[in-house]
Scaffold this motif. Structure first.
Motif, mmCIF file in Angstrom:
data_model
loop_
_atom_site.group_PDB
_atom_site.id
_atom_site.type_symbol
_atom_site.label_atom_id
_atom_site.label_comp_id
_atom_site.label_asym_id
_atom_site.label_seq_id
_atom_site.Cartn_x
_atom_site.Cartn_y
_atom_site.Cartn_z
ATOM 1 N N THR A 66 0.849 -1.189 0.000
ATOM 2 C CA THR A 66 0.000 0.000 0.000
ATOM 3 C C THR A 66 0.886 1.241 0.000
ATOM 4 N N LEU A 67 0.729 2.068 -1.041
ATOM 5 C CA LEU A 67 1.524 3.285 -1.180
ATOM 6 C C LEU A 67 0.783 4.522 -0.685
ATOM 7 N N LEU A 68 -0.546 4.445 -0.679
ATOM 8 C CA LEU A 68 -1.366 5.598 -0.326
ATOM 9 C C LEU A 68 -2.758 5.097 0.013
ATOM 10 N N GLU A 69 -3.450 5.818 0.883
ATOM 11 C CA GLU A 69 -4.852 5.516 1.168
ATOM 12 C C GLU A 69 -5.599 6.823 1.369
ATOM 13 N N PHE A 70 -6.888 6.807 1.042
ATOM 14 C CA PHE A 70 -7.690 7.992 1.300
ATOM 15 C C PHE A 70 -9.098 7.600 1.699
ATOM 16 N N LYS A 71 -9.726 8.510 2.444
ATOM 17 C CA LYS A 71 -11.106 8.309 2.871
ATOM 18 C C LYS A 71 -11.771 9.661 3.065
ATOM 19 N N MET A 72 -13.085 9.659 2.973
ATOM 20 C CA MET A 72 -13.866 10.868 3.141
ATOM 21 C C MET A 72 -13.897 11.255 4.607
ATOM 22 N N GLY A 73 -13.676 12.531 4.874
ATOM 23 C CA GLY A 73 -13.779 13.073 6.228
ATOM 24 C C GLY A 73 -14.758 14.235 6.220
ATOM 25 N N TRP A 74 -14.973 14.855 7.369
ATOM 26 C CA TRP A 74 -15.921 15.964 7.463
ATOM 27 C C TRP A 74 -15.449 17.192 6.694
ATOM 28 N N LYS A 75 -14.148 17.384 6.610
ATOM 29 C CA LYS A 75 -13.618 18.586 5.952
ATOM 30 C C LYS A 75 -13.214 18.336 4.503
ATOM 31 N N GLY A 76 -13.250 17.087 4.064
ATOM 32 C CA GLY A 76 -12.845 16.731 2.709
ATOM 33 C C GLY A 76 -12.295 15.314 2.694
ATOM 34 N N ILE A 77 -11.398 15.054 1.755
ATOM 35 C CA ILE A 77 -10.790 13.725 1.648
ATOM 36 C C ILE A 77 -9.420 13.753 2.316
ATOM 37 N N ILE A 78 -9.238 12.855 3.257
ATOM 38 C CA ILE A 78 -7.966 12.744 3.978
ATOM 39 C C ILE A 78 -7.105 11.731 3.233
ATOM 40 N N ILE A 79 -5.933 12.171 2.819
ATOM 41 C CA ILE A 79 -5.015 11.337 2.040
ATOM 42 C C ILE A 79 -3.766 11.082 2.879
ATOM 43 N N LYS A 80 -3.398 9.806 2.993
ATOM 44 C CA LYS A 80 -2.147 9.433 3.653
ATOM 45 C C LYS A 80 -1.278 8.717 2.638
ATOM 46 N N SER A 81 -0.077 9.244 2.426
ATOM 47 C CA SER A 81 0.846 8.591 1.501
ATOM 48 C C SER A 81 1.963 7.930 2.300
ATOM 49 N N PHE A 82 2.468 6.830 1.754
ATOM 50 C CA PHE A 82 3.535 6.062 2.402
ATOM 51 C C PHE A 82 4.703 5.873 1.443
ATOM 52 N N PHE A 83 4.943 6.876 0.577
ATOM 53 C CA PHE A 83 6.035 6.801 -0.387
ATOM 54 C C PHE A 83 7.371 6.832 0.346
ATOM 55 N N THR A 86 7.902 6.975 4.214
ATOM 56 C CA THR A 86 7.587 8.186 4.964
ATOM 57 C C THR A 86 6.097 8.422 4.862
ATOM 58 N N GLU A 87 5.455 8.656 6.016
ATOM 59 C CA GLU A 87 4.016 8.914 5.998
ATOM 60 C C GLU A 87 3.757 10.418 5.949
ATOM 61 N N ASP A 88 2.974 10.842 4.962
ATOM 62 C CA ASP A 88 2.549 12.231 4.832
ATOM 63 C C ASP A 88 1.030 12.258 4.780
ATOM 64 N N THR A 89 0.450 13.312 5.343
ATOM 65 C CA THR A 89 -1.002 13.456 5.358
ATOM 66 C C THR A 89 -1.381 14.750 4.647
ATOM 67 N N PHE A 90 -2.440 14.660 3.834
ATOM 68 C CA PHE A 90 -2.935 15.802 3.077
ATOM 69 C C PHE A 90 -4.450 15.857 3.211
ATOM 70 N N LEU A 91 -5.010 17.012 2.882
ATOM 71 C CA LEU A 91 -6.452 17.173 2.840
ATOM 72 C C LEU A 91 -6.819 17.741 1.479
ATOM 73 N N LEU A 92 -7.735 17.063 0.796
ATOM 74 C CA LEU A 92 -8.271 17.541 -0.478
ATOM 75 C C LEU A 92 -9.689 18.007 -0.196
#
Length: 164
Positions: A66-83, A86-92
């Motif tokens: 698994t390189l990345l995962e995303f799910k719907m949250g209250w503020k948008g889509i929460i994206i976690k990357s594992f490239f 290293t784990e990085d978190t973003f909000l779309l």
């Protein structure tokens, strides 16, 4: 700052280009599905697979990793990357209630890209114009992340339309 275009070749495939050069393709296995494949211009393939109750989470996989995962949250889509381990978190998120622009931000609330949807009534599909920042352009896997973000936006629009 990069200027990318994503054009729908039909309601199931999207080509991502930069300076009229094809970077990759997002391919849906069937219409209105969350299963998809990313095919990079170098021939590398990745899978986008729904997981969890009601397909609440989508994972980007390179075979079994698994390189990345995303799910719907209250503020948008929460994206976690594992490239690169290293784990990085973003909000779309949608940039306003009636907007056609999506914004990707990091944990420090820095804007990384803006994606504007362009609905084509004659074809009944979307094209996208994506503008990235210098911070985004420095990412190692930016093209793969861009194709995944296209899937995130399509996922978001499908969820919102089906809820309405």
């Amino acid at each position: 700052m990069g200027q990318y275009k994503a054009n729908s070749t039909n309601s199931q495939n999207f080509n991502l280009t930069f300076d009229n050069q094809k970077i990759g393709e997002l391919i849906y296995k069937k219409w209105c599905s969350f299963n998809a494949e990313i095919l990079m211009s170098d021939g590398t393939k990745y899978q986008l697979e729904p997981k969890g109750f009601w397909d609440s989470k989508i994972e980007l996989k390179d075979d079994t990793k698994t390189l990345l995962e995303f799910k719907m949250g209250w503020k948008g889509i929460i994206i976690k990357s594992f490239f690169d381990n290293t784990e990085d978190t973003f909000l779309l998120k949608l940039n306003g209630l009636l907007s056609s622009k999506f914004v990707l931000i990091d944990t420090e609330k820095n804007e990384l890209l803006v994606a504007e949807t362009d609905f084509k009534w004659d074809k009944l599909n979307y094209d996208y114009n994506i503008e990235t920042t210098k911070n985004f352009d420095n990412f190692d896997k930016k093209e793969l992340l861009l194709l995944t973000i296209l899937h995130c936006i399509n996922y978001y629009m499908t969820i919102i339309v089906s809820a309405g």
